[in-house]
Design a protein around this motif. Structure first.
Motif, short mmCIF file in Angstrom:
data_model
loop_
_atom_site.label_atom_id
_atom_site.label_comp_id
_atom_site.label_asym_id
_atom_site.label_seq_id
_atom_site.Cartn_x
_atom_site.Cartn_y
_atom_site.Cartn_z
N TRP A 57 -1.87 6.52 -6.61
CA TRP A 57 -1.18 5.52 -5.79
C TRP A 57 0.26 5.40 -6.23
O TRP A 57 0.64 5.87 -7.30
N GLY A 58 1.06 4.76 -5.41
CA GLY A 58 2.46 4.55 -5.74
C GLY A 58 3.36 5.65 -5.24
O GLY A 58 2.97 6.50 -4.43
N GLY A 59 4.60 5.65 -5.73
CA GLY A 59 5.55 6.63 -5.23
C GLY A 59 5.75 6.46 -3.74
O GLY A 59 5.88 5.35 -3.23
N ALA A 60 5.74 7.58 -3.03
CA ALA A 60 5.94 7.54 -1.57
C ALA A 60 4.64 7.40 -0.80
O ALA A 60 4.66 7.34 0.43
N THR A 61 3.49 7.34 -1.50
CA THR A 61 2.22 7.31 -0.77
C THR A 61 2.02 6.02 0.00
O THR A 61 1.31 6.00 1.00
N PHE A 62 2.64 4.94 -0.43
CA PHE A 62 2.39 3.63 0.16
C PHE A 62 2.91 3.56 1.59
O PHE A 62 2.17 3.30 2.53
N ASP A 63 4.23 3.79 1.76
CA ASP A 63 4.77 3.66 3.12
C ASP A 63 4.33 4.82 4.00
O ASP A 63 4.14 4.66 5.21
N THR A 64 4.13 6.01 3.40
CA THR A 64 3.69 7.15 4.20
C THR A 64 2.34 6.90 4.84
O THR A 64 2.08 7.33 5.98
N MET A 120 1.08 4.13 6.00
CA MET A 120 1.25 3.35 7.24
C MET A 120 2.11 4.08 8.25
O MET A 120 1.81 4.09 9.46
N ARG A 121 3.18 4.71 7.79
CA ARG A 121 4.18 5.29 8.67
C ARG A 121 3.66 6.52 9.42
O ARG A 121 3.92 6.69 10.61
N TYR A 122 2.95 7.39 8.72
CA TYR A 122 2.57 8.67 9.30
C TYR A 122 1.06 8.87 9.46
O TYR A 122 0.63 9.67 10.30
N LEU A 123 0.26 8.19 8.66
CA LEU A 123 -1.18 8.45 8.66
C LEU A 123 -1.99 7.35 9.32
O LEU A 123 -3.20 7.47 9.45
N ASP A 124 -1.33 6.27 9.70
CA ASP A 124 -2.01 5.12 10.32
C ASP A 124 -3.12 4.59 9.41
O ASP A 124 -4.22 4.28 9.86
N GLU A 125 -2.81 4.49 8.12
CA GLU A 125 -3.78 4.02 7.13
C GLU A 125 -3.20 2.86 6.33
O GLU A 125 -1.98 2.77 6.12
N ASP A 126 -4.08 1.99 5.88
CA ASP A 126 -3.69 0.88 5.02
C ASP A 126 -3.74 1.36 3.57
O ASP A 126 -4.81 1.72 3.07
#
Length: 441
Positions: free
Chosen positions: A45-52, A54-60
């Motif tokens: 977790w962390g880094g760029a995985t958080f916004d990616t 929601m932004r690209y994968l439609d995941e929480d």
């Protein structure tokens, strides 16, 4: 002394070579097998995985963490936190930082690797304090770079400051793969001599130095190293896990990990990689990073952004401009968010045909001191050109920020279902609002 391994395939490796596009389901199908291997930790977790997410994968991203935690009974889960930047690209107030860390730990994170792009320890103090307050393992981090002002004494001084803050361990983070083997030995040896902390080393294989640097660091008695299973290793990513297992087998540094189990995991992720070919970044070695110091992720994103804006013709010129801007701005390490600040300003300088004719909002904030204290002095002429007489600040930047959590909660209470949603919104307002309204309204 057995060397411990942190497996990065679920975070940094897939961020480095798959543009962070790995979906949660791809992780859940293998996580229980990974939990049995005996890793020191799994970076998930962390880094760029958080916004990616929601932004690209439609995941929480919070649901991802919760689901992974349910499947890991034996192995500690680890995340990367940008200090006062949390997971965003600016500083956030202390109340938001504390709430985020509280929720990260309660949702399953055990170890928080906390870094600041400028190695300004003031920006790490509160994150370390809150991690320990809520029962997490606070790993203080030194960001590694090279410049006329970055030497081993500088890193040892930072390490001692972190030790004074009572971090639980220390990480030397080489985000661009600049660390050479003998320099790795020298730094790790000094850190082991002059601190009483568990020492972890993180590097990338961008320049082809990673595995050699790990081996020399191991000879200097580093405690933990970061690797990625071979199917998502090397190039911009970490050196391969299997290769280090084989290298150390039968020595006093033996990892005691089962090679066959790790090979099976690598085979699984080989299929995942093949299903993400559209997002695949470079697995190639590029020693030019030693000179331009541009991390692999920044390099590939820069190329793509220039292409998207019909500016590909500026690519080589921008690569030459980045070191100049970095020098003038006090030699900041090129890691999020400073890599984006320096890169964007270099593009502006080249595209405008006049240096600093157009200055990004982030560059102005950086020069003013809103990201912290730069490692070196900023060129006085650049300061005057950018600030035009406006005063710089000298305090910890977050001291100037008002609390934000409660006011945001009241603002968005109609389209959230949990406290974590408030944090998602504060970090990435537009992305989170769109995501939350689609899923929970």
């Amino acid at each position: 002394m057995s060397v411990k391994i942190t497996e990065t395939v679920l975070r940094d490796a897939q961020q480095s070579v798959l543009a962070t596009r790995m979906k949660t389901n791809n992780m859940l199908d293998i996580i229980e097998d990974m939990d049995k291997v005996g890793y020191h930790s799994l970076e998930v977790w962390g880094g760029a995985t958080f916004d990616t997410a929601m932004r690209y994968l439609d995941e929480d991203p919070w649901e991802r963490l919760e689901k992974i935690k349910l499947r890991t009974k034996n192995t500690k889960l680890q995340m990367l936190l940008r200090g006062q930047n949390i997971l965003g690209y600016k500083h956030y107030p202390d109340d938001v930082l504390e709430k985020f860390i509280e929720k990260a730990i309660s949702n399953g994170i055990d170890i928080i690797r906390i870094f600041d792009a400028l190695n300004d320890v003031r920006n790490l103090e509160k994150a370390i304090e809150y991690t320990k307050k809520y029962g997490g393992h606070a790993q203080g981090t030194i960001v590694y770079t090279t410049s006329p002002i970055h030497d081993i004494d500088n890193y040892i001084e930072t390490a001692k400051k972190l030790e004074d803050l009572e971090v639980d361990s220390l990480c030397l983070k080489d985000m661009a793969g600049l660390l050479t083997p003998y320099k790795a030995y020298e730094i790790i040896e000094r850190l082991k001599e002059e601190t009483d902390l568990l020492i972890q080393l993180h590097t990338h294989n961008t320049a082809g130095l990673g595995a050699m640097s790990y081996l020399k660091a191991i000879e200097a008695n580093v405690d933990v190293i970061d690797t990625a299973v071979s199917s998502l290793a090397s190039g911009n990513s970490q050196p391969p896990t299997e290769s280090l297992i084989v290298t150390l087998e039968g020595t006093k540094y033996d990892t005691n990990l089962n090679l066959d189990e790790v090979i099976d995991i690598a085979n699984y992720f080989r299929n995942v990689r093949n299903s993400h070919e559209d997002y695949e970044k470079s697995f190639a070695i590029d020693p030019r990073v030693i000179k331009n110091q541009i991390p692999g992720g920044m390099l590939s994103n820069l190329r793509q952004q220039l292409k998207d804006n019909n500016m590909s013709q500026y690519y080589e010129e921008v690569l030459k401009e980045i070191p100049k801007v970095r020098k003038e701005l006090g030699y900041p390490p090129l890691v999020t968010p400073t890599s984006q600040i320096i890169g964007t300003q270099a593009v502006f300088n080249v595209a405008q045909g006049e240096r600093y004719k157009l200055v990004s909002r982030e560059t102005k904030k950086y020069v003013k001191g809103m990201y912290g204290r730069p490692p070196g002095e900023i060129d006085p002429e650049v300061i005057e050109k950018i600030l035009a007489g406006e005063k710089q600040i000298n305090c910890r930047p977050a001291e100037l920020l008002d609390d934000e959590y409660e006011s945001t909660l009241n603002k968005i209470k109609d389209f959230i279902t949990k406290e974590e949603d408030v944090l998602s919104y504060i970090l990435f307002p537009d992305v989170a609002e769109d995501f939350l309204k689609r899923h929970y309204r």
